[in-house]
Design an enzyme around this catalytic site. Structure first.
Site, short mmCIF file in Angstrom:
data_model
loop_
_atom_site.label_atom_id
_atom_site.label_comp_id
_atom_site.label_asym_id
_atom_site.label_seq_id
_atom_site.Cartn_x
_atom_site.Cartn_y
_atom_site.Cartn_z
N GLU A 36 8.27 -17.61 -2.53
CA GLU A 36 8.30 -16.36 -3.29
C GLU A 36 9.73 -15.83 -3.40
O GLU A 36 10.18 -15.41 -4.47
CB GLU A 36 7.42 -15.30 -2.63
N ARG A 37 10.46 -15.89 -2.30
CA ARG A 37 11.81 -15.32 -2.31
C ARG A 37 12.79 -16.21 -3.06
O ARG A 37 13.70 -15.71 -3.73
CB ARG A 37 12.24 -15.06 -0.86
N PRO A 45 8.97 -18.06 1.77
CA PRO A 45 10.18 -18.73 1.29
C PRO A 45 10.13 -19.08 -0.20
O PRO A 45 11.11 -18.87 -0.92
CB PRO A 45 10.25 -19.98 2.16
N GLU A 92 0.84 -1.20 0.00
CA GLU A 92 0.00 0.00 0.00
C GLU A 92 0.88 1.25 0.00
O GLU A 92 2.04 1.21 0.41
CB GLU A 92 -0.90 0.02 1.24
N GLY A 95 30.89 -1.02 -23.02
CA GLY A 95 31.16 0.35 -23.40
C GLY A 95 29.88 1.08 -23.78
O GLY A 95 28.82 0.85 -23.20
N GLY A 96 29.97 1.95 -24.78
CA GLY A 96 28.80 2.72 -25.19
C GLY A 96 27.65 1.87 -25.66
O GLY A 96 26.48 2.24 -25.48
N THR A 146 12.85 -6.06 0.54
CA THR A 146 14.11 -5.43 0.17
C THR A 146 15.31 -6.19 0.75
O THR A 146 15.17 -6.99 1.68
CB THR A 146 14.18 -3.99 0.66
#
Length: 388
Positions: free
Chosen positions: A245-246, A243, A130, A342-343, A368
């Protein structure tokens, strides 16, 4: 040194998944990103091919296969073509929503919802987060009160994966505001229910094809029979299934990192600079060596966790370790792979650039990195307190 994760049966299944990826996934990736949505026809095609609903018992139209290694195969093959949005969407269905219905649902609920979820005709979502609450489930403000034979739900959810496509949403709501952690329940809201509306399709940094939305519940009435599990045990139900899900997120992180590394390794020995391939420079070789080692070590822990899950012994703490380590490893690996390109690594047409934006969410959703470390740290503190 390694304990092989897969058997010949998994290898045979991989060929089925790989053919599906060539036919149904790779040609559609750019369109999905443009439209910010994965078409429902792909879901149904995946259901027919047995790529979703594997864990749904056969009596409800699924594959009846609880071995999580088949899910790993699917994620690895999707990762090879950079289909991170599809991984996230399908793993939400199979690793989160389906287990809730399968494990907690009544017989009537399972017969009503599981066949459609196994076939890809019903897409599920779970609404926990939420505005203002984030990872703090104790901060959930959405309420559900009894009124005769109905639950009446009021509140708002955000960052809901599959929120646009979802046909049914498992809503985490407070059913007893005075009961603390014992006051949460899980209630299923189906699309078309009056008062249930979807807000913006959220414009994310990455995972563009994965539909993510705000959901609103304004005096939403659903039958009492839509309660999933036991009233007041919603928080416990959530904790029991975290567990898986993670580990699912850890699997997608490792698969994504390995795919990007494989492409980068090839690039380093094809790309020429100063008269030789950039892979012939010591710094580049050291970078590749470091990443190869980190991925191998991560793979060893991940595979052990998969075996533990299949055996029913994977703990919440071990799953938290797998989640934070694999996702942080993915973030580091992808960032270094961008640098080695690189680029070109900054051009979105290159898979490494898409992986860079798609992978950033991995250390955030599903809890997190900081929350994972707190779970592990609390367990260490409890163990220390219990020492003689």
């Amino acid at each position: 040194m390694e304990r092989r994760l897969f058997t010949e049966d998994h290898d045979a299944y991989r060929e089925i998944v790989r053919e599906f990826v060539v036919r149904e996934v790779a040609p559609k990736l750019e369109r999905w990103d443009r439209e910010r949505l994965i078409d429902r026809a792909t879901w149904e095609s995946a259901g027919k091919q047995g790529l979703i609903g594997l864990g749904v018992p056969e009596e409800y139209g699924g594959g009846g296969q609880p071995d999580y290694r088949y899910q790993v195969v699917v994620m690895e093959e999707f990762a090879r073509v950079g289909a991170a949005s599809l991984i996230s969407s399908f793993s939400l269905q199979d690793d989160i929503v389906v287990p809730y219905v399968k494990d907690l649902g009544t017989e009537e609920q399972k017969r009503r919802w599981l066949p459609g979820m196994a076939s890809g005709q019903l897409i599920g979502a779970i609404a926990m987060t939420e505005p203002g609450a984030g990872s703090d489930l104790q901060g959930v403000r959405t309420t559900a009160r009894r009124d005769g034979g109905d639950w009446v739900i009021d509140g708002q959810k955000t960052f809901i994966t599959s929120g646009v496509n979802a046909d049914l949403v498992i809503v985490v709501a407070r059913t007893d505001p005075a009961a603390g952690s014992r006051g949460f329940s899980l209630i299923v809201v189906e699309t078309g229910t009056p008062g249930f509306t979807r807000g913006r399709k959220l414009d994310k940094v990455g995972l563009h094809a994965q539909d993510t939305a705000e959901l609103f519940f304004d005096n939403v009435r659903v039958p009492v029979s839509n309660l999933l599990g036991t009233e007041g045990r919603g928080f416990t139900h959530l904790m029991e299934r975290l567990p898986l899900e993670r580990l699912s997120i850890a699997t997608s992180a490792l698969a994504g990192a390995e795919a990007v590394f494989a492409g980068t390794r090839r690039y380093c020995f094809e790309r020429k600079a100063f008269g030789r391939s950039i892979g012939d420079f010591q710094h580049t070789r050291f970078q590749l060596a470091e990443m190869a080692t980190e991925l191998d070590v991560t793979r060893a822990y991940h595979d052990a966790a998969v075996f533990a899950l299949n055996e029913g012994t994977l703990s919440a703490v071990d799953a938290a370790k797998a989640k934070w380590w694999a996702t942080e490893t993915q973030k580091r690996v992808v960032d270094r792979c961008v640098q080695l390109h690189g680029g070109y690594g900054y051009m979105i047409e290159y898979p490494v650039a898409r992986a860079f934006v798609d992978s950033r969410i991995q250390t955030i959703y599903g809890g997190t990195t900081e929350i994972m470390k707190e779970i592990i740290g609390r367990d260490l503190a409890r163990a220390e307190a219990g020492r003689p």
